[in-house]
Enzyme design. Structure first.
Site, short mmCIF file in Angstrom:
data_model
loop_
_atom_site.label_atom_id
_atom_site.label_comp_id
_atom_site.label_asym_id
_atom_site.label_seq_id
_atom_site.Cartn_x
_atom_site.Cartn_y
_atom_site.Cartn_z
N ARG A 1 0.80 -1.10 0.00
CA ARG A 1 0.22 -0.03 -0.04
C ARG A 1 1.03 1.14 -0.01
O ARG A 1 2.02 1.18 0.06
CB ARG A 1 -1.00 -0.06 1.07
CG ARG A 1 -0.87 -0.45 2.32
CD ARG A 1 0.67 0.14 3.25
NE ARG A 1 0.25 1.34 3.26
CZ ARG A 1 1.30 2.42 3.59
NH1 ARG A 1 2.37 2.03 3.58
NH2 ARG A 1 1.01 3.69 3.56
N GLY A 2 0.29 2.41 -0.04
CA GLY A 2 1.06 3.59 -0.26
C GLY A 2 1.30 4.08 -1.96
O GLY A 2 1.34 2.76 -2.58
N ARG B 1 -7.66 -0.15 -6.67
CA ARG B 1 -7.72 0.75 -5.65
C ARG B 1 -7.82 2.21 -6.67
O ARG B 1 -6.91 2.39 -7.46
CB ARG B 1 -6.41 0.89 -4.66
CG ARG B 1 -6.39 -0.33 -3.84
CD ARG B 1 -5.46 0.21 -2.76
NE ARG B 1 -6.00 0.78 -1.93
CZ ARG B 1 -5.57 1.34 -0.81
NH1 ARG B 1 -4.14 1.39 -0.53
NH2 ARG B 1 -5.89 2.05 0.32
N ASP C 1 -2.12 10.90 -2.11
CA ASP C 1 -2.23 9.86 -3.02
C ASP C 1 -2.78 10.25 -4.44
O ASP C 1 -2.52 9.81 -5.64
CB ASP C 1 -3.41 8.85 -2.60
CG ASP C 1 -2.80 8.08 -1.65
OD1 ASP C 1 -2.78 8.56 -0.46
OD2 ASP C 1 -2.66 6.89 -1.93
N ASN D 1 -5.18 12.38 0.35
CA ASN D 1 -4.49 11.70 1.07
C ASN D 1 -5.35 10.80 2.47
O ASN D 1 -6.53 11.25 2.42
CB ASN D 1 -3.20 12.60 2.14
CG ASN D 1 -2.43 11.46 2.62
OD1 ASN D 1 -1.80 10.76 1.92
ND2 ASN D 1 -2.04 11.90 3.92
O1 MRU Z 1 -4.48 3.35 2.23
P1 MRU Z 1 -3.15 3.55 2.11
O2 MRU Z 1 -2.23 3.05 3.27
O3 MRU Z 1 -2.52 2.87 0.77
O4 MRU Z 1 -2.80 5.07 2.19
C1 MRU Z 1 -1.46 5.54 1.98
C2 MRU Z 1 -1.43 6.99 2.18
O5 MRU Z 1 -2.49 7.68 2.51
C3 MRU Z 1 -0.21 7.80 2.10
O6 MRU Z 1 -0.09 8.80 2.69
C4 MRU Z 1 0.01 8.18 0.54
O7 MRU Z 1 0.09 6.76 -0.10
C5 MRU Z 1 1.44 8.67 0.36
S1 MRU Z 1 2.59 7.52 0.34
C6 MRU Z 1 4.12 8.20 0.11
#
Ligand code: MRU
Length: 345
Positions: A45-46, A88, A236, A246
């Site tokens: 994720r991220g 996603r 994101d 985000n």
């Molecule tokens: O749901 P996730 O864990 O994928 O969400 C991640 C985030 O919101 C991060 O802050 C974002 O992806 C930036 S990561 C460099």
């Protein structure tokens, strides 16, 4: 190891982030459908890490394809791309990486499928390698904002685990720490998936960067009592006007930061900036299963059958954003112009 990497045997290896911090488990995936499932279930994720996973997923689709001609191979890749795109919706890096891989396949001058497959594996590896270089550059730009003794608040995990390595918001913190500045990080636990408590805390503690874990709803108290000097978060998807999507809860932090005179920065690679969207209102917000809210891990914390709403992201309007740190420098308002300069140079 990196968050995600290509295995020379023709597989993708990634850290299973659902198991951290209690267990460090690496999974090996052979098929693009397994990669799509890993993205959906948040094994990985991220935003930047999801982008790299999408690229490696398409490399796997190419490697396993039985296509005899370029046209057949491209059809197989488009089928895989549709499955990966459906995982996603919010992180634009996923769509960016899929498009980059398809462009490479379509534009490769030689028609032999074996050459196109080899080039797609190279392209996915390039995306992963570039991610680390980009994050180092982000760290260098962002660290200019961090003074000795700085108290930083961060949300979710924008660290090495959210990227191929080194992170975005955490790249700024890592670089400042490497430069010998004394920093301290307030880490939001980040309900409902607890990426702050599980992942950011794990990363920072491993590197000996001073940190304190807080419940999400402690942030306002800390800001009002002067204990936060700067807020650094990832994103994101960032729209052309500087609106920042985000992890859910980021908007509340930004409003609190403005109210208390604390600078609020988003830290993003330019692949996260979506100039095709005029504002954050057009960013699709993922809704996830209510189980994430009714349960904490395996433990049920709400009455059976309760109604749940679980948006995974929110949008912070640009008026709350002090600046956006990228690999090409720091963008300041008006973002319409400055973000374009960051993306196009
Ligand atoms: O749901 P996730 O864990 O994928 O969400 C991640 C985030 O919101 C991060 O802050 C974002 O992806 C930036 S990561 C460099």
């Amino acid at each position: 190891m990196r968050t995600i990497e290509w295995d020379a045997k023709g597989a993708v290896r990634m850290i299973d982030q659902r198991r951290l911090p209690l267990e460090f488990v690496v999974v090996e995936l052979q098929d693009y459908r397994e990669v799509a499932q890993a993205i959906q279930q948040m094994v990985i994720r991220g935003a930047p890490a999801i982008g790299a996973a999408a690229a490696f997923g398409l490399a796997l689709a190419a490697l396993r394809s039985q296509a005899a001609t370029r046209e057949e191979l491209i059809r197989d890749l488009e089928t895989a791309a549709d499955v990966i795109r459906a995982t996603r919706p919010t992180a634009v890096n996923l769509f960016w990486a899929v498009d980059r891989m398809l462009r490479k396949a379509r534009s490769w001058p030689q028609p032999e499928t074996s050459q196109i497959v080899a080039e797609l594996i190279n392209e996915a590896q390039r995306i992963a390698d570039e991610d680390i270089q980009i994050n180092r550059a982000i760290g260098a730009h962002g660290a200019t904002l961090i003074e000795d003794g700085c108290n930083i608040l961060t949300h979710c995990n924008a660290g090495a685990l959210a990227t191929v390595d080194y992170g975005t918001a955490l790249a700024v913190i890592r670089t400042a720490h490497e430069q010998g500045k004394r920093v301290h990080v307030w880490v939001d636990e980040t309900r409902p998936r607890l990426q702050g408590a599980r992942l950011t805390a794990w990363e920072l503690m491993r590197e000996g960067i001073p940190m304190t874990l807080i419940a999400d709803n402690a942030a306002g108290y800390l800001m009002r009592s002067g204990q936060v000097d700067i807020v650094l978060v990832g994103s994101d998807r960032t729209a052309a006007n500087g609106d920042v999507a985000n992890k859910i809860g980021t908007y509340s932090l930004a409003v609190l930061a403005k109210e208390n005179g604390v600078p609020f920065y988003a830290v993003v690679p330019t692949s996260t900036i979506d100039l095709s969207l005029p504002s954050g209102d057009q960013i699709p917000i993922e809704e996830r299963d209510g189980h994430e809210v009714t349960h904490c891990g395996d433990c049920q914390i709400a009455p059976q059958g309760v109604k749940v709403f679980n948006p995974a992201f929110d949008v912070t309007p640009h008026r709350y954003v002090t600046g956006i740190i990228t690999e090409n420098g720091i963008a300041y308002p008006p973002f319409q112009q400055s973000l374009r300069r960051m993306v196009h140079g």
